[in-house]
Design a protein around this motif. Structure first.
Motif, PDB file in Angstrom:
ATOM      1  N   GLU A 113      -9.017-127.454 100.821  1.00 47.99           N
ATOM      2  CA  GLU A 113      -7.585-127.356 101.100  1.00 47.99           C
ATOM      3  C   GLU A 113      -7.022-126.100 100.446  1.00 47.99           C
ATOM      4  N   ASP A 191      -2.736-128.705 108.644  1.00 53.03           N
ATOM      5  CA  ASP A 191      -1.837-129.784 108.243  1.00 53.03           C
ATOM      6  C   ASP A 191      -0.576-129.673 109.104  1.00 53.03           C
ATOM      7  N   GLU A 286      -2.601-138.883 106.493  1.00 52.20           N
ATOM      8  CA  GLU A 286      -2.071-139.285 105.194  1.00 52.20           C
ATOM      9  C   GLU A 286      -1.213-140.508 105.474  1.00 52.20           C
ATOM     10  N   TRP A 303      -6.833-139.469 103.953  1.00 51.64           N
ATOM     11  CA  TRP A 303      -6.865-139.064 102.543  1.00 51.64           C
ATOM     12  C   TRP A 303      -6.812-140.327 101.692  1.00 51.64           C
ATOM     13  N   ASP A 305      -5.996-141.479  98.436  1.00 45.18           N
ATOM     14  CA  ASP A 305      -5.382-141.210  97.135  1.00 45.18           C
ATOM     15  C   ASP A 305      -5.862-142.191  96.070  1.00 45.18           C
ATOM     16  N   HIS A 308      -8.504-140.546  93.987  1.00 35.99           N
ATOM     17  CA  HIS A 308      -7.918-139.557  93.077  1.00 35.99           C
ATOM     18  C   HIS A 308      -7.258-140.228  91.882  1.00 35.99           C
ATOM     19  N   SER A 371     -10.945-136.798  96.799  1.00 31.73           N
ATOM     20  CA  SER A 371     -10.654-135.534  96.125  1.00 31.73           C
ATOM     21  C   SER A 371     -10.421-135.766  94.641  1.00 31.73           C
ATOM     22  N   THR A 374      -5.340-132.518  94.862  1.00 30.27           N
ATOM     23  CA  THR A 374      -4.747-132.066  96.116  1.00 30.27           C
ATOM     24  C   THR A 374      -3.483-131.291  95.756  1.00 30.27           C
ATOM     25  N   HIS A 375      -2.889-130.650  96.742  1.00 27.16           N
ATOM     26  CA  HIS A 375      -1.631-129.954  96.485  1.00 27.16           C
ATOM     27  C   HIS A 375      -0.581-130.921  95.948  1.00 27.16           C
ATOM     28  N   PHE A 413      -9.578-128.708  96.320  1.00 26.81           N
ATOM     29  CA  PHE A 413      -8.319-127.972  96.400  1.00 26.81           C
ATOM     30  C   PHE A 413      -8.572-126.573  95.861  1.00 26.81           C
TER      31      PHE A 413
END
Length: 586
Positions: A113, A191, A286, A303, A305, A308, A371, A374-375, A413
Motif C-alpha cells: 500500500e 483504492d 474494507e 482487510w 483489521d 492488525h 497487515s 496501514t495508512h 505499508f
C-alpha cells in the motif's frame, strides 16, 4: 474508449464529443467551452441532459445549471485548476506496451500500500517499481487518486471520482505507471471511495439533490442514495472506467459499511465480473461489520483489521479505544484469526457496544488481507508513529515473519520493508481556513478515546493537518532507507518474500487451517495444509520471556533471528521471535 459511459465527455473520432449529465429538476443546462460559444444541452427522459458538439481532446468545459451555479463535470476525466476549475476532454488512446500481462491469482498476491503524493506522484512510483519487484512485491495498492480540493490529501476527500488529481500527474502519467508496473510483473490496485464525497468541491447537491438521502447520515454527511439507478451507474461505471481505460487490476472499496443499500455491492461485483471476464481482477473490501457472506462469492477478500489490532496490542501493550476489544487475550484472539479469519464473528464489541461479524472459518485464508500497518492505523494516531518506533525491533521482525509466511494475503505499508520510523500523519491541503479548522476539530472528536487527542498538553503536539509541513513530514526519507538497520530489515523481508513466492506461492490456493493456539500468554502456534498437501507451521512469541515450544516436522523455512531454530531444538522459543517450518507433501 472501451465502454460507453452514461456520464461525462466521450470524444469521438471526428473532433466531436458527447457530453451527458444527470440533473433532474433543472429547468435547463448549458455546456460552456472556454474557447467556443455556449451550447444549450438537450433534455432527455429521466432527468438527463446531453449535447454533441465540436470539442476535441484538450477542450476545457463546464456546465451552467439553469437554477444554480456553474459547475465542473462530476464525471470529469481530468481537471485544469483543481476541483472548481475547468473539466478537460481526455483522449484515452494510449500506446500500451505490456499487453500480454496477467495479474497473478489472488492467493499469490503480495500487496504494497502506498500514497501517490508521498511517493512523488505517478512518475515517482514508477521509479520504485524495480526495487519493489526485486523485493518480492507483485501488487501495489494506491490510496485514492480521485481529484480532491487543495494541494494534498489522503485521498478520501475526493469529489471527482473519474479524474486523477492534478498533483499526482496526468491521466497519461497514470497509464504509464500501470503499463510500467505490468512490465515489472506488478499488478496495480486502486483504492476507491463510494460511500461519501469530500467536504469541498462536491457539486452534486446543486446538480441533483436526489443524489443523496434525506433520512440517513454518515460521519461525512448525507448518505448517497443508491436506490436511484443513475447513482448506482455513476459508481459502477467508475469502477469499470479504472479497470478498462487504465487497465487497473483490482479495486479496494473503502468503508462499504457506510453504503446504505443492501443490493448495490452485489450488483457492483456482478457487473465488474461480467465486464472483465477472463481477467484476474481483485475486488477487496474494507468492512467494519466483518460480513463474511460478502466474501463467499462477490468479493475476493477484506482487510482484516482484527489481525492488525491483535499484533499491535501484543507488541505495544496499548489498550485504548478499539484496542480494548483485543487487550483481554491478544494471543488467543490472534490464534483465532490465524485459524478462521475474523476475531469477531458475532460477539459483542466493547468498543462498538454491539455484536460484530459473522462466522468466517469456512472461508479460504486468501479471503483476508493481513497487515502490520496501514495508512489508517498509522495516520490516525495523533503523532503518526509507526510500529517500529513503538515496539521492540525483534518483535516487529517476528510479526513480519508471521505476516509474510502465513497463507492469508499479506500487505505492507510503504516503508514497512525497511522498518521506516518516520511518521505518516493525517494531512490535508484545503484552501479554506474555516474548513481546515473544522477538520482539526473533527478529528479530535472522532478519536477522543485516544489520550493524545483529548489531553490538552498532548493536543499541542499534534501537527496541523492543513500545514504543508505535515504532508512533507509524511514522505519516506531516502536517507533513513540507507541506514544499516533499514537495509538489514529490507534484506530480511526480501528473504521472507522469496520463500513465500517460490516455496509457498504455487500451493496457496486450496490452503486450509489445521488449527492454531496460544503459546504462553503472548505467543501462538498455527498450522496449515497447503494445496499440494504440504504442511506449514509457524510459531511466534511476542513477549519478553522464552516459552516452551517443540519443533515441527519438515525443514526450517525461515527464522526471525539466527538463534531461533537452535533454541527450539532445545525446547524453547526465545523472546520476540518466530520460526516457520514446511513439511513436504507425502
Amino acid at each position: 474508449m472501451s465502454h460507453r459511459y452514461s456520464f461525462g465527455a466521450l470524444p469521438g473520432q471526428d473532433g466531436r464529443t458527447r457530453f451527458r449529465l444527470w440533473a433532474p429538476g433543472q429547468p435547463g443546462v448549458t455546456l460552456q467551452r472556454r474557447d467556443a460559444p455556449d451550447q444549450p444541452m438537450r433534455q432527455e427522459p429521466d432527468g438527463w441532459w446531453s449535447a454533441e458538439v465540436e470539442a476535441p481532446p484538450g477542450t476545457r468545459y463546464r456546465y451552467a445549471l439553469g437554477n444554480g451555479p456553474t459547475v465542473p463535470d462530476p464525471a470529469s476525466h481530468a481537471q485544469d485548476g483543481d476541483v472548481d476549475g475547468w473539466s478537460v476532454v481526455v483522449d484515452h488512446a494510449f500506446a500500451w506496451k505490456n499487453t500480454d500481462y496477467a495479474a497473478p491469482p489472488w492467493p499469490r498476491a503480495v500487496v504494497y500500500e502506498l500514497h501517490a503524493g508521498a511517493m512523488g506522484g505517478f512518475r515517482g512510483i514508477m521509479r520504485e517499481l524495480q526495487r519493489l519487484a526485486t523485493l518480492g512485491v507483485n501488487t501495489i495498492e494506491i490510496m485514492p487518486v480521485a481529484d480532491f480540493a487543495g494541494t494534498a490529501n489522503w485521498g478520501y476527500d475526493g469529489v471527482l471520482p473519474y479524474a486523477p488529481d492534478e498533483t499526482y500527474g496526468t491521466p497519461e502519467d497514470l497509464k504509464a505507471l500501470v503499463d510500467a508496473a505490468h512490465g515489472h510483473g506488478i499488478a496495480v490496485m486502486l483504492d476507491v471511495v463510494y460511500n461519501h464525497f469530500g467536504p469541498a468541491g462536491n457539486y452534486w447537491h446543486s446538480i441533483a439533490p436526489d443524489f443523496f438521502r434525506k433520512d440517513i447520515h454518515t460521519p461525512w454527511g448525507d448518505a448517497i442514495d443508491f436506490r436511484e439507478k443513475p447513482v448506482r451507474d455513476f459508481f459502477i461505471e467508475n469502477a469499470l472506467f479504472w479497470l478498462t481505460e487504465y487497465r487497473i487490476d483490482g479495486l479496494r472499496f473503502d468503508a462499504v459499511h457506510a453504503i446504505a443499500d443492501d443490493t448495490f455491492l452485489q450488483e457492483l461485483s456482478a457487473r465488474i465480473r461480467e465486464a472483465t471476464e477472463g481477467r484476474n481482477v481483485y475486488l477487496v473490501l474494507e468492512n467494519e461489520t466483518n460480513d463474511a457472506a460478502r466474501l463467499e462469492k462477490d468479493f475476493d477478500a477484506q482487510w482484516n483489521d482484527d489481525v492488525h489490532h491483535c499484533l499491535h496490542v501484543l507488541l505495544t501493550g496499548e489498550h485504548d479505544a478499539y484496542y480494548a476489544d483485543y487487550a483481554d487475550d491478544p494471543a488467543g484472539h490472534l490464534a483465532r484469526a490465524m485459524q478462521s479469519g475474523f476475531v469477531y464473528q458475532g460477539e459483542t464489541s466493547q468498543n462498538l457496544g454491539h455484536a460484530r461479524g459473522k462466522p468466517s472459518g469456512h472461508l479460504p485464508p486468501s479471503a483476508f488481507v493481513n497487515s502490520l500497518q496501514t495508512h489508517d492505523q498509522v495516520g490516525n494516531r495523533a503523532l503518526g508513529e509507526r510500529i517500529y518506533s513503538l515496539a521492540p525491533a525483534d518483535g516487529t521482525r517476528a510479526a513480519m515473519l508471521l505476516l509474510l509466511l502465513s497463507p492469508p494475503v499479506p500487505m505492507l505499508f510503504m516503508g514497512d520493508e525497511y522498518a521506516l520510523r518516520k511518521p505518516f500523519l493525517f494531512f490535508t491541503g484545503f484552501p479554506s481556513a474555516d474548513l481546515a479548522k473544522a477538520v482539526r476539530e473533527g478529528r479530535r472528536k472522532e478519536f477522543a478515546r485516544f489520550p493524545a487527542f483529548n489531553d490538552p498538553e498532548k493536543q499541542k503536539k499534534i501537527p496541523d493537518p492543513n500545514d504543508p509541513a505535515t504532508f512533507e513530514a509524511s514522505k519516506p526519507d531516502p536517507e533513513e532507507h540507507q541506514s544499516e538497520a533499514s537495509l538489514h530489515m529490507e534484506s530480511f523481508v526480501s528473504t521472507l518474500l522469496r520463500a513465500r513466492n517460490m516455496r509457498l506461492g504455487p500451493h496457496l490456493a486450496g490452503a486450509q487451517s489445521l488449527g492454531a493456539g496460544k503459546l504462553g500468554e503472548r505467543g501462538l502456534r498455527a498450522v496449515w495444509r497447503l494445496g499440494d498437501g504440504s504442511v506449514l507451521t509457524i510459531a511466534a512469541q511476542f513477549g519478553p520471556d522464552a516459552v516452551p515450544c517443540a519443533g515441527a516436522e519438515g525443514h526450517v523455512l525461515a527464522e526471525s533471528r539466527e538463534d531461533v531454530a537452535a533454541s527450539v531444538n532445545e525446547g524453547t522459543l526465545p523472546p520476540y521471535s518466530a520460526i516457520a517450518w514446511l513439511k513436504a507433501a507425502a
